[in-house]
Design a protein around this motif. Structure first.
Motif, mmCIF file in Angstrom:
data_model
loop_
_atom_site.group_PDB
_atom_site.id
_atom_site.type_symbol
_atom_site.label_atom_id
_atom_site.label_comp_id
_atom_site.label_asym_id
_atom_site.label_seq_id
_atom_site.Cartn_x
_atom_site.Cartn_y
_atom_site.Cartn_z
ATOM 1 N N ASP A 12 -4.828 6.418 3.680
ATOM 2 C CA ASP A 12 -5.122 5.351 2.719
ATOM 3 C C ASP A 12 -3.974 4.342 2.646
ATOM 4 O O ASP A 12 -4.214 3.127 2.547
ATOM 5 N N ALA A 13 -2.739 4.823 2.695
ATOM 6 C CA ALA A 13 -1.590 3.911 2.644
ATOM 7 C C ALA A 13 -1.524 3.045 3.891
ATOM 8 O O ALA A 13 -1.164 1.856 3.824
ATOM 9 N N LEU B 64 -2.469 -2.320 6.363
ATOM 10 C CA LEU B 64 -3.189 -3.202 7.280
ATOM 11 C C LEU B 64 -3.846 -4.347 6.517
ATOM 12 O O LEU B 64 -3.768 -5.512 6.937
ATOM 13 N N ARG B 65 -4.484 -4.049 5.393
ATOM 14 C CA ARG B 65 -5.175 -5.085 4.638
ATOM 15 C C ARG B 65 -4.196 -6.106 4.068
ATOM 16 O O ARG B 65 -4.424 -7.314 4.161
ATOM 17 N N GLU B 66 -3.094 -5.642 3.501
ATOM 18 C CA GLU B 66 -2.126 -6.562 2.914
ATOM 19 C C GLU B 66 -1.457 -7.431 3.988
ATOM 20 O O GLU B 66 -1.202 -8.617 3.757
ATOM 21 N N GLN C 50 7.399 1.875 7.288
ATOM 22 C CA GLN C 50 7.769 2.207 5.915
ATOM 23 C C GLN C 50 6.858 3.287 5.346
ATOM 24 O O GLN C 50 7.311 4.200 4.635
ATOM 25 N N VAL C 51 5.568 3.217 5.658
ATOM 26 C CA VAL C 51 4.642 4.250 5.190
ATOM 27 C C VAL C 51 4.965 5.595 5.827
ATOM 28 O O VAL C 51 4.968 6.645 5.158
ATOM 29 N N LEU C 52 5.248 5.589 7.125
ATOM 30 C CA LEU C 52 5.568 6.845 7.812
ATOM 31 C C LEU C 52 6.886 7.422 7.323
ATOM 32 O O LEU C 52 7.036 8.646 7.201
#
Length: 515
Positions: A36-37, A42-44, A61-63
């Motif tokens: 989800d993150a 991707l959307r932002e 950053q998410v990873l």
């Protein structure tokens, strides 16, 4: 790459999630906690107009925030100019096809993730998860998120252009009213051809209208007036073959206006006849022969036989004559000095050079304090004493340390060999092959690539080579307040005092003092 993304995007069968938004690609395992993150990143990024480099930074950053367990299985890609930025993690993989070949990245090659900036032009990008299937030619993804095991962006298969909209309403779409008329749609009946112009043969000779043939005499009754009643019947459309009545050729037969033609030929022939047009360029050419006496001056260099002043502890051994006059050759580089074995210098003998370890042998000069220096510098890099080039004799010796790289956290890297900087340099092929030492550099924002930068020493020069990192490498020359991007995979020589920015937030500085 194009401004529309990856051309035609086709999803591959599988059990994961694939997304295509704003020209950016994402593939991830649907069971991942970070799925989800990643979709939100991707959307932002797409809404803010970011490119593949911004997407790779957000994904890193998410990873980095989900490093508690095994690396997440995902892959992202996005255009950067005419190239593409790719990031893979876990068991995901990516393949980028260019005219020069394929570039493959696998998340299993790194302990964290692998990223790369592949320069264009790019023909095809494939992101895949384990167990991915084959694409179907009739299936394509124009945007959104669907189930799948991978994505293929094919730039060689561009979507067909949409047909243009009709310029006006069709006849069947017009309102059924007698007041609505389209003048360009009204056609005359097919059985009624357009009226033909009146022919003069249908009128008596005395009522024939005066046509613009002033030089012709008026028509008189003759052979043409006899059969006229036969043509006035019901066959006006197909008259008998006869000369057309509108023939203005006789009035335009005289050609007085074209008589100046011979005058142009005379002018053309007269233009080439006078020799005065060829003589003006001749005066500049004879003085060119006066430049020939400058050639013997080049032959005077081999006859230079002035005794050279002995220096640098050379004793009674004069400088070999083949070096030429040092006043005319201000080039202390080694190739101008001839073979190194012919120099007689009290420095380290040739048979003792292998005992210097693995340090490379380079040409250099000694100052009065016996410090080995770059022959191009005016002062000693150790003691600062002036180096008088005409009194020095270069020789080949072991290269000393060229300085030190000081990272922003205080880490010092002595420049005695090549280095490979990155987030995971120990597993790089350059380090495994022994051609470079590893220097681990990480950043909290994930902007440092696994193999980011190589510091390559060439002779007395310190070169930087960006290894196709996603976030790039910038340099700030000494005395310049600006940072400049260096091109990927091309060596760039830096001077002492240069500040280097690795990724977004990490910096280092090159200091040449060896004290």
């Amino acid at each position: 790459m194009t401004g529309h993304g990856f051309g035609v995007v086709r999803p591959l069968p599988g059990n994961g999630l694939v997304a295509y938004t704003g020209g950016l690609l994402l593939v991830c395992d649907s069971a991942e906690s970070a799925a989800d993150a990643l979709l939100e990143a991707l959307r932002e990024t797409a809404e803010s107009g970011g490119d593949g480099r911004a997407l790779a930074r957000r994904a890193a950053q998410v990873l980095a925030a989900n490093m508690a367990g095994d690396p997440a299985t995902c892959a992202v890609a996005g255009p950067v100019g005419d190239g593409v930025a790719v990031l893979v993690s876990g068991s995901a993989s990516a393949t980028v096809t260019t005219p020069g070949g394929d570039t493959r990245l696998a998340g299993s090659d790194s302990l964290t993730w692998a990223d790369r900036l592949v320069t264009g032009p790019v023909d095809r990008v494939e992101l895949s998860l384990p167990g991915v299937g084959s694409p179907h030619h009739a299936v394509r993804l124009d945007g959104g998120v669907v189930h799948g095991g991978g994505l293929i962006g094919d730039l060689t298969d561009q979507p067909a252009p949409q047909p243009p909209a009709p310029a006006r309403m069709l006849t069947s779409e017009m309102p059924a009213t007698g007041l609505h008329m389209e003048p360009d749609l009204i056609q005359p009946p097919a059985q009624q051809p357009p009226p033909a112009p009146p022919e003069p043969v249908q009128q008596p000779a005395e009522q024939r209208p005066p046509y613009p043939l002033a030089d012709q005499p008026p028509l008189t009754p003759g052979p043409h007036s006899g059969p006229q009643p036969a043509h006035s019947g019901p066959q006006p459309i197909h008259p008998a073959p006869e000369p057309p009545p509108y023939q203005p050729e006789p009035s335009y037969q005289p050609e007085p206006s074209y008589q100046p033609e011979p005058s142009y030929q005379q002018q053309d022939s007269g233009y080439h006849e006078p020799p005065a047009y060829l003589t003006p360029p001749e005066p500049p050419y004879p003085p060119a022969q006066e430049q020939q006496p400058s050639l013997p001056e080049q032959q005077q260099f081999p006859t230079y036989d002035e005794p050279q002043p002995a220096g640098n502890g050379s004793g009674d051994h004069p400088v070999p004559q083949h070096m030429g006059p040092p006043d005319h050759y201000d080039q202390p580089a080694p190739p101008v000095l001839g073979p190194p074995d012919q120099f007689d210098h009290p420095g380290p003998p040739q048979q003792e050079q292998p005992e210097q370890g693995d340090r490379p042998m380079v040409y250099g000069v000694d100052c009065k304090n016996d410090h080995f220096n770059d022959p191009r510098v005016p002062y000693c890099a150790v003691c600062g004493i002036a180096l008088v080039q005409r009194t020095l004799v270069p020789y080949k010796g072991p290269r000393p340390s060229l300085g030190v790289l000081i990272l922003d956290d205080g880490t010092a890297l002595p420049l005695e060999s090549d280095y490979l900087l990155g987030r995971d340099p120990e597993r790089a092929p350059e380090v495994a092959g022994g051609s470079a030492r590893p220097a681990k550099v990480t950043s909290p924002d994930g902007s440092v690539s696994r193999r980011h930068l190589r510091v390559a020493l060439d002779g007395w020069d310190v070169n930087l080579v960006d290894l196709g990192s996603v976030n790039g490498t910038q340099i700030q020359p000494p005395g310049d307040p600006n940072f400049y991007d260096i091109p990927p995979n091309e060596p760039v020589t830096i001077a002492p005092g240069t500040t280097v920015r690795v990724g977004v937030s990490r910096t280092l500085r090159f200091e040449a003092h060896r004290g």
